[in-house]
Motif scaffolding. Structure first.
Motif, PDB file in Angstrom:
ATOM      1  N   THR A  48       0.829  -1.202   0.000  1.00 47.79           N
ATOM      2  CA  THR A  48       0.000   0.000   0.000  1.00 47.79           C
ATOM      3  C   THR A  48       0.863   1.252   0.000  1.00 47.79           C
ATOM      4  O   THR A  48       0.636   2.196  -0.777  1.00 47.79           O
ATOM      5  N   LEU A  49       1.870   1.288   0.857  1.00 48.82           N
ATOM      6  CA  LEU A  49       2.722   2.474   0.952  1.00 48.82           C
ATOM      7  C   LEU A  49       3.546   2.674  -0.312  1.00 48.82           C
ATOM      8  O   LEU A  49       3.768   3.810  -0.752  1.00 48.82           O
ATOM      9  N   GLU A  50       3.995   1.571  -0.907  1.00 48.45           N
ATOM     10  CA  GLU A  50       4.756   1.686  -2.151  1.00 48.45           C
ATOM     11  C   GLU A  50       3.900   2.280  -3.265  1.00 48.45           C
ATOM     12  O   GLU A  50       4.347   3.173  -4.013  1.00 48.45           O
ATOM     13  N   LEU A  51       2.668   1.810  -3.395  1.00 44.22           N
ATOM     14  CA  LEU A  51       1.791   2.302  -4.443  1.00 44.22           C
ATOM     15  C   LEU A  51       1.306   3.724  -4.163  1.00 44.22           C
ATOM     16  O   LEU A  51       1.227   4.552  -5.073  1.00 44.22           O
ATOM     17  N   LEU A  52       0.982   4.014  -2.922  1.00 45.14           N
ATOM     18  CA  LEU A  52       0.432   5.325  -2.571  1.00 45.14           C
ATOM     19  C   LEU A  52       1.502   6.407  -2.533  1.00 45.14           C
ATOM     20  O   LEU A  52       1.269   7.543  -2.953  1.00 45.14           O
ATOM     21  N   ASP A  53       2.673   6.083  -1.975  1.00 47.97           N
ATOM     22  CA  ASP A  53       3.780   7.032  -1.840  1.00 47.97           C
ATOM     23  C   ASP A  53       3.312   8.348  -1.217  1.00 47.97           C
ATOM     24  O   ASP A  53       3.433   9.424  -1.814  1.00 47.97           O
ATOM     25  N   PRO A  54       2.774   8.315   0.011  1.00 49.92           N
ATOM     26  CA  PRO A  54       2.251   9.545   0.631  1.00 49.92           C
ATOM     27  C   PRO A  54       3.364  10.557   0.891  1.00 49.92           C
ATOM     28  O   PRO A  54       4.479  10.197   1.265  1.00 49.92           O
ATOM     29  N   GLN A  55       3.036  11.832   0.707  1.00 51.20           N
ATOM     30  CA  GLN A  55       4.000  12.911   0.852  1.00 51.20           C
ATOM     31  C   GLN A  55       3.577  13.860   1.970  1.00 51.20           C
ATOM     32  O   GLN A  55       2.393  13.968   2.308  1.00 51.20           O
ATOM     33  N   ARG A  56       4.568  14.548   2.539  1.00 52.15           N
ATOM     34  CA  ARG A  56       4.303  15.512   3.610  1.00 52.15           C
ATOM     35  C   ARG A  56       3.269  16.543   3.150  1.00 52.15           C
ATOM     36  O   ARG A  56       3.354  17.074   2.044  1.00 52.15           O
ATOM     37  N   GLY A  57       2.301  16.782   4.009  1.00 51.95           N
ATOM     38  CA  GLY A  57       1.281  17.779   3.736  1.00 51.95           C
ATOM     39  C   GLY A  57       0.073  17.260   2.986  1.00 51.95           C
ATOM     40  O   GLY A  57      -0.928  17.977   2.851  1.00 51.95           O
ATOM     41  N   GLU A  58       0.123  16.019   2.499  1.00 48.43           N
ATOM     42  CA  GLU A  58      -1.020  15.474   1.784  1.00 48.43           C
ATOM     43  C   GLU A  58      -2.100  15.000   2.761  1.00 48.43           C
ATOM     44  O   GLU A  58      -1.825  14.731   3.928  1.00 48.43           O
ATOM     45  N   ARG A  59      -3.313  14.863   2.240  1.00 50.55           N
ATOM     46  CA  ARG A  59      -4.433  14.298   3.000  1.00 50.55           C
ATOM     47  C   ARG A  59      -4.770  12.934   2.417  1.00 50.55           C
ATOM     48  O   ARG A  59      -5.008  12.805   1.212  1.00 50.55           O
ATOM     49  N   ILE A  60      -4.806  11.918   3.309  1.00 51.62           N
ATOM     50  CA  ILE A  60      -5.052  10.535   2.886  1.00 51.62           C
ATOM     51  C   ILE A  60      -6.313  10.031   3.570  1.00 51.62           C
ATOM     52  O   ILE A  60      -6.474  10.178   4.789  1.00 51.62           O
ATOM     53  N   LEU A  61      -7.194   9.402   2.797  1.00 53.16           N
ATOM     54  CA  LEU A  61      -8.440   8.833   3.294  1.00 53.16           C
ATOM     55  C   LEU A  61      -8.373   7.320   3.203  1.00 53.16           C
ATOM     56  O   LEU A  61      -8.130   6.762   2.134  1.00 53.16           O
ATOM     57  N   ASP A  62      -8.600   6.649   4.328  1.00 54.66           N
ATOM     58  CA  ASP A  62      -8.569   5.190   4.432  1.00 54.66           C
ATOM     59  C   ASP A  62     -10.013   4.704   4.564  1.00 54.66           C
ATOM     60  O   ASP A  62     -10.652   4.921   5.601  1.00 54.66           O
ATOM     61  N   ILE A  63     -10.539   4.060   3.530  1.00 54.39           N
ATOM     62  CA  ILE A  63     -11.938   3.632   3.509  1.00 54.39           C
ATOM     63  C   ILE A  63     -12.019   2.166   3.909  1.00 54.39           C
ATOM     64  O   ILE A  63     -11.415   1.301   3.278  1.00 54.39           O
ATOM     65  N   GLY A  64     -12.799   1.889   4.955  1.00 55.89           N
ATOM     66  CA  GLY A  64     -12.805   0.563   5.567  1.00 55.89           C
ATOM     67  C   GLY A  64     -11.636   0.441   6.515  1.00 55.89           C
ATOM     68  O   GLY A  64     -10.919  -0.551   6.534  1.00 55.89           O
ATOM     69  N   ALA A  65     -11.455   1.460   7.351  1.00 55.21           N
ATOM     70  CA  ALA A  65     -10.234   1.609   8.148  1.00 55.21           C
ATOM     71  C   ALA A  65     -10.124   0.603   9.279  1.00 55.21           C
ATOM     72  O   ALA A  65      -9.016   0.342   9.769  1.00 55.21           O
ATOM     73  N   GLY A  66     -11.251   0.057   9.742  1.00 52.52           N
ATOM     74  CA  GLY A  66     -11.185  -0.873  10.864  1.00 52.52           C
ATOM     75  C   GLY A  66     -10.513  -0.254  12.069  1.00 52.52           C
ATOM     76  O   GLY A  66     -10.887   0.823  12.530  1.00 52.52           O
ATOM     77  N   GLN A  67      -9.490  -0.911  12.597  1.00 52.90           N
ATOM     78  CA  GLN A  67      -8.769  -0.424  13.769  1.00 52.90           C
ATOM     79  C   GLN A  67      -7.734   0.641  13.443  1.00 52.90           C
ATOM     80  O   GLN A  67      -6.992   1.081  14.317  1.00 52.90           O
ATOM     81  N   GLY A  68      -7.648   1.059  12.192  1.00 50.42           N
ATOM     82  CA  GLY A  68      -6.751   2.144  11.832  1.00 50.42           C
ATOM     83  C   GLY A  68      -5.291   1.765  11.769  1.00 50.42           C
ATOM     84  O   GLY A  68      -4.420   2.601  12.021  1.00 50.42           O
ATOM     85  N   VAL A  69      -4.990   0.521  11.387  1.00 55.25           N
ATOM     86  CA  VAL A  69      -3.597   0.070  11.412  1.00 55.25           C
ATOM     87  C   VAL A  69      -2.710   0.853  10.453  1.00 55.25           C
ATOM     88  O   VAL A  69      -1.488   0.910  10.632  1.00 55.25           O
ATOM     89  N   LEU A  70      -3.299   1.477   9.434  1.00 51.48           N
ATOM     90  CA  LEU A  70      -2.505   2.231   8.475  1.00 51.48           C
ATOM     91  C   LEU A  70      -2.125   3.622   8.992  1.00 51.48           C
ATOM     92  O   LEU A  70      -1.179   4.235   8.481  1.00 51.48           O
ATOM     93  N   ALA A  71      -2.845   4.114   9.993  1.00 46.19           N
ATOM     94  CA  ALA A  71      -2.674   5.506  10.437  1.00 46.19           C
ATOM     95  C   ALA A  71      -1.232   5.870  10.773  1.00 46.19           C
ATOM     96  O   ALA A  71      -0.718   6.884  10.285  1.00 46.19           O
TER      97      ALA A  71
END
Length: 269
Positions: A48-71
């Motif tokens: 997920t992180l490789e494909l998404l490549d989140p950058q500083r200052g961006e806003r990311i939405l996790d749909i079906g977040a469950g316990q929020g392990v990606l946070a």
């Protein structure tokens, strides 16, 4: 293998969202917990992180977040994290685990426009981490995600591989004559809503896993104005040590467990 969320249909503001996943909270949190299962940590989250490549200052939405392990993985990059789930009980766990670093909202994945805190074209990235196969209808879920994405934003789906891991319609087999471990696929092209076992009090429940052929994901992404630009196929980290170990390990490295897709929203003209 079990995942998280079934969507509530026809939700209106103030209406309680009903989901069978509230009944699975104790079992699911015991398996996934604060940091994710081994499958999350070894395969799904890195992809997920490789494909998404989140950058500083961006806003990311996790749909079906469950316990929020990606946070924590998102906020570690300097991006901000918002998680949505239909299950109030899973969201309680998410806020207890990661409430200091992320925002967690209850809502229907197929009606993001009804969630007052979510506005159109305000997210740089959207993630479905092992959750999209618990959501239906797919077209509405992807249309809502496209609505929430900025032009040029990325949508990432990591899911159980739809071609090789059809719930209750696929499995491993052993061919003695060829000393061959193979994957048996009984059905593939027909979309299926597959009832999954109830883990609460040992009862059979109503949670569903939605199987769709790969073409439906690609076509529904395109219909939502999302263009596929990356794909990953992920094999298990596990190895066998049994009497058929050589053949089994070869099969494990040839037949993937998960699939990752990345699509981008076409900029407005």
């Amino acid at each position: 293998m079990r995942y998280r969320q079934t969507t509530a249909r026809g939700t209106s503001p103030g209406q309680r969202i009903r989901t069978s996943w509230d009944a699975h909270t104790e079992w699911y949190d015991g398996w996934v917990g604060k940091d994710g299962s081994t499958l999350h940590r070894e395969l799904a989250i890195p992809a997920t992180l490789e494909l998404l490549d989140p950058q500083r200052g961006e806003r990311i939405l996790d749909i079906g977040a469950g316990q929020g392990v990606l946070a924590p993985h998102i906020t570690h990059t300097g991006a901000s994290y918002v998680g949505i789930d239909a299950s109030a009980r899973l969201l309680q766990r998410a806020r207890a685990h990661h409430g200091r670093i992320g925002t967690f909202l209850q809502g229907d994945a197929s009606r993001l426009d009804l969630i007052s805190e979510i506005e159109q074209a305000t997210f740089d990235g959207i993630v479905f981490l092992l959750s999209i196969q618990d959501m239906d209808p797919l077209s509405s879920v992807l249309e809502g995600a496209a609505w929430a994405l900025r032009g040029g934003g990325r949508l990432v789906i990591v899911m159980i591989h739809p071609c090789f891991r059809v719930p209750r319609q696929s499995g491993w087999g052993w061919q003695k004559e060829r000393q061959l471990q193979y994957r048996r696929i009984d059905r593939y092209l027909t979309p299926l809503a597959v009832p999954m076992k109830e883990y609460a009090n040992g009862r059979q429940g109503q949670s569903l896993c939605f199987h769709r052929p790969l073409q439906q994901y690609i076509n529904d992404l395109a219909s939502s104005g999302l263009v596929l630009d990356q794909m990953r196929e992920l094999c298990t980290y596990r190895t066998s040590s049994g009497p058929h170990a050589r053949a089994e390990n070869r099969a494990y490295q040839e037949i993937p467990l998960f699939m990752g897709l990345r699509a981008r929203k076409l900029p407005s003209r």
